[in-house]
Design an enzyme around this catalytic site. Structure first.
Site, PDB file in Angstrom:
ATOM      1  N   MET A 157     -37.293  -3.443 -32.575  1.00  0.00           N
ATOM      2  CA  MET A 157     -37.730  -3.649 -33.956  1.00  0.00           C
ATOM      3  C   MET A 157     -36.523  -3.789 -34.882  1.00  0.00           C
ATOM      4  O   MET A 157     -36.657  -3.660 -36.104  1.00  0.00           O
ATOM      5  CB  MET A 157     -38.634  -2.509 -34.419  1.00  0.00           C
ATOM      6  CG  MET A 157     -39.961  -2.476 -33.706  1.00  0.00           C
ATOM      7  SD  MET A 157     -41.299  -1.675 -34.643  1.00  0.00           S
ATOM      8  CE  MET A 157     -40.634  -0.036 -34.847  1.00  0.00           C
TER       9      MET A 157
ATOM     10  N   LEU B 192     -30.498  -2.067 -35.127  1.00  0.00           N
ATOM     11  CA  LEU B 192     -29.926  -1.726 -33.834  1.00  0.00           C
ATOM     12  C   LEU B 192     -28.777  -0.737 -33.961  1.00  0.00           C
ATOM     13  O   LEU B 192     -27.994  -0.783 -34.903  1.00  0.00           O
ATOM     14  CB  LEU B 192     -29.447  -2.993 -33.125  1.00  0.00           C
ATOM     15  CG  LEU B 192     -30.516  -4.084 -32.931  1.00  0.00           C
ATOM     16  CD1 LEU B 192     -29.929  -5.266 -32.184  1.00  0.00           C
ATOM     17  CD2 LEU B 192     -31.738  -3.546 -32.206  1.00  0.00           C
ATOM     18  N   HIS B 193     -28.684   0.167 -32.979  1.00  0.00           N
ATOM     19  CA  HIS B 193     -27.634   1.174 -32.940  1.00  0.00           C
ATOM     20  C   HIS B 193     -27.099   1.274 -31.515  1.00  0.00           C
ATOM     21  O   HIS B 193     -27.420   0.425 -30.656  1.00  0.00           O
ATOM     22  CB  HIS B 193     -28.158   2.525 -33.432  1.00  0.00           C
ATOM     23  CG  HIS B 193     -29.438   2.952 -32.782  1.00  0.00           C
ATOM     24  ND1 HIS B 193     -29.541   3.278 -31.444  1.00  0.00           N
ATOM     25  CD2 HIS B 193     -30.697   3.100 -33.280  1.00  0.00           C
ATOM     26  CE1 HIS B 193     -30.767   3.625 -31.142  1.00  0.00           C
ATOM     27  NE2 HIS B 193     -31.510   3.509 -32.237  1.00  0.00           N
TER      28      HIS B 193
ATOM     29  N   GLY C  47     -27.812   3.182 -29.085  1.00  0.00           N
ATOM     30  CA  GLY C  47     -28.844   3.286 -28.065  1.00  0.00           C
ATOM     31  C   GLY C  47     -29.352   1.919 -27.641  1.00  0.00           C
ATOM     32  O   GLY C  47     -29.505   1.637 -26.445  1.00  0.00           O
ATOM     33  N   HIS C  48     -29.599   1.048 -28.620  1.00  0.00           N
ATOM     34  CA  HIS C  48     -29.995  -0.320 -28.287  1.00  0.00           C
ATOM     35  C   HIS C  48     -28.870  -1.045 -27.542  1.00  0.00           C
ATOM     36  O   HIS C  48     -29.134  -1.823 -26.617  1.00  0.00           O
ATOM     37  CB  HIS C  48     -30.315  -1.107 -29.565  1.00  0.00           C
ATOM     38  CG  HIS C  48     -31.506  -0.608 -30.308  1.00  0.00           C
ATOM     39  ND1 HIS C  48     -31.394   0.124 -31.464  1.00  0.00           N
ATOM     40  CD2 HIS C  48     -32.840  -0.746 -30.077  1.00  0.00           C
ATOM     41  CE1 HIS C  48     -32.596   0.408 -31.920  1.00  0.00           C
ATOM     42  NE2 HIS C  48     -33.497  -0.094 -31.100  1.00  0.00           N
TER      43      HIS C  48
ATOM     44  N   GLN D 260     -35.589   5.308 -22.411  1.00  0.00           N
ATOM     45  CA  GLN D 260     -36.277   6.516 -21.960  1.00  0.00           C
ATOM     46  C   GLN D 260     -36.598   7.451 -23.122  1.00  0.00           C
ATOM     47  O   GLN D 260     -37.465   8.315 -23.004  1.00  0.00           O
ATOM     48  CB  GLN D 260     -35.413   7.238 -20.924  1.00  0.00           C
ATOM     49  CG  GLN D 260     -35.978   8.541 -20.389  1.00  0.00           C
ATOM     50  CD  GLN D 260     -37.314   8.374 -19.676  1.00  0.00           C
ATOM     51  OE1 GLN D 260     -37.509   7.405 -18.957  1.00  0.00           O
ATOM     52  NE2 GLN D 260     -38.227   9.328 -19.882  1.00  0.00           N
TER      53      GLN D 260
ATOM     54  N   SER E  40     -31.464   7.237 -32.864  1.00  0.00           N
ATOM     55  CA  SER E  40     -32.702   6.632 -33.340  1.00  0.00           C
ATOM     56  C   SER E  40     -32.428   5.928 -34.661  1.00  0.00           C
ATOM     57  O   SER E  40     -31.566   6.365 -35.439  1.00  0.00           O
ATOM     58  CB  SER E  40     -33.776   7.708 -33.548  1.00  0.00           C
ATOM     59  OG  SER E  40     -34.885   7.189 -34.257  1.00  0.00           O
ATOM     60  N   SER E  41     -33.169   4.859 -34.918  1.00  0.00           N
ATOM     61  CA  SER E  41     -33.045   4.172 -36.202  1.00  0.00           C
ATOM     62  C   SER E  41     -33.425   5.085 -37.355  1.00  0.00           C
ATOM     63  O   SER E  41     -32.991   4.890 -38.495  1.00  0.00           O
ATOM     64  CB  SER E  41     -33.932   2.920 -36.214  1.00  0.00           C
ATOM     65  OG  SER E  41     -33.567   2.036 -35.188  1.00  0.00           O
TER      66      SER E  41
END
Length: 311
Positions: A47, A50-51, A53-54, A175, A212-213
């Site tokens: 969505m 992006l950070h 994690g992405h 995950q 997380s965003s």
């Protein structure tokens, strides 16, 4: 396969329609140099906002596939709070910049009218009992909306049947959204989608907070308080590794010591069915496998996390 190190930095092809995406995928696969007699196509649905994690998701997918597509679409159907949907960050330019550094081939960033041309769909995917508990209980309709868009994105990015070489198709999910991952795997199995669902481990800050965003909405004080989530998960894992009783209620008491954190649930479940493993939470030594789920509200921000046990 192309690795990030091998990938020359280039701006990904940005497409807005399903037709453009299909054409771009076919051309990219035809131009690729597949190994072992088959081409490989990876899809990373996001969505945006992006950070790191992405970036881990994208990096894993880049290493494993000849052609890589990343979708960016803020799906209104999975928000049960209009204000939450409205304030979700839209950072397309920055996202494309990050994806360029990661060597992504195609970015699919459709408008809502492209994904849902007739408005909200009349025919919906029902997430069933799996979607009614935990996050589904806290966010009614969330998983039905999530599955609706994932089903569409998997179709949009499907490799063309007329391609001259066999193609392996994979989609990548983090995950961190463990319940979402279980539901997507179940949908793909139940509806016979020709795609392999790949999960990528959680990426955490140096202090242990799952990326997380939504983290950007935390104050420094709230972010510090939120670290109790990782402390609680880690304590239970230590007990599981020693095959001791887990005493979840005891560990959940850690949250009462953080006034800025309001615990929603802290449960151990079967990693495939999400059924609670209550017998492992009290006086018996932990055996087997489990998935520890947690959700808490920090200020106005809802955070989720999880940890696998017994693997």
């Amino acid at each position: 396969m192309i690795t990030p190190a091998d990938s020359a930095r280039r701006t990904p092809l940005l497409v807005r329609s399903a037709a453009e995406l299909s054409t771009a995928i076919q051309r990219a696969l035809e131009a690729s140099e597949p190994r072992e007699g088959r081409a490989t196509l990876g899809l990373v649905p996001t969505m945006g906002a992006l950070h790191s994690g992405h970036a881990s998701l994208v990096s894993t997918a880049r290493e494993q596939n000849d052609v890589l597509v990343v979708s960016i679409f803020v799906n209104e159907l999975q928000f049960n709070d209009q204000a939450d949907f409205n304030r979700y960050p839209r950072t397309l330019d920055a996202d494309v910049e990050l994806l360029a550094r990661a060597g992504v081939d195609i970015v699919f960033a459709p408008e809502a009218t492209e994904v849902y041309p007739d408005g909200r769909p009349l025919i919906k995917i029902d997430s069933g009992d799996l979607g009614l508990k935990f996050e589904g209980a806290a966010r009614p309709g969330h998983f039905d909306g999530m599955l609706a868009v994932v089903a569409k994105l998997l179709h949009f990015a499907m490799p063309p049947a007329a391609l001259g070489v066999p193609t392996a198709y994979r989609a990548y999910f983090g995950q961190k959204d463990a319940q979402q991952l279980v539901l997507i795997k179940r949908m793909v199995a139940d509806l016979n989608y020709p795609v392999e669902i790949c999960s990528v481990p959680i990426i955490r800050s140096a202090e242990g907070l799952a990326l997380s965003s939504r983290n950007q909405f935390l104050t420094a004080e709230q972010a510090q308080a939120a670290l109790v989530i990782h402390r609680a998960l880690s304590l239970v894992r230590e007990r599981a590794d020693r095959h001791e009783p887990l005493y979840l209620e005891d560990v959940a008491g850690l949250f009462a010591m953080e006034p800025l954190v309001e615990l929603d649930y802290f449960e151990l479940v079967d990693p495939r069915t999400l059924q609670e493993l209550a017998f492992n939470c009290q006086d018996t030594p932990f055996t087997g496998e489990g998935l520890l789920l947690v959700a808490a509200k920090v200020g106005e921000v809802r955070l989720i996390d999880n940890m696998t046990l017994g693997y």
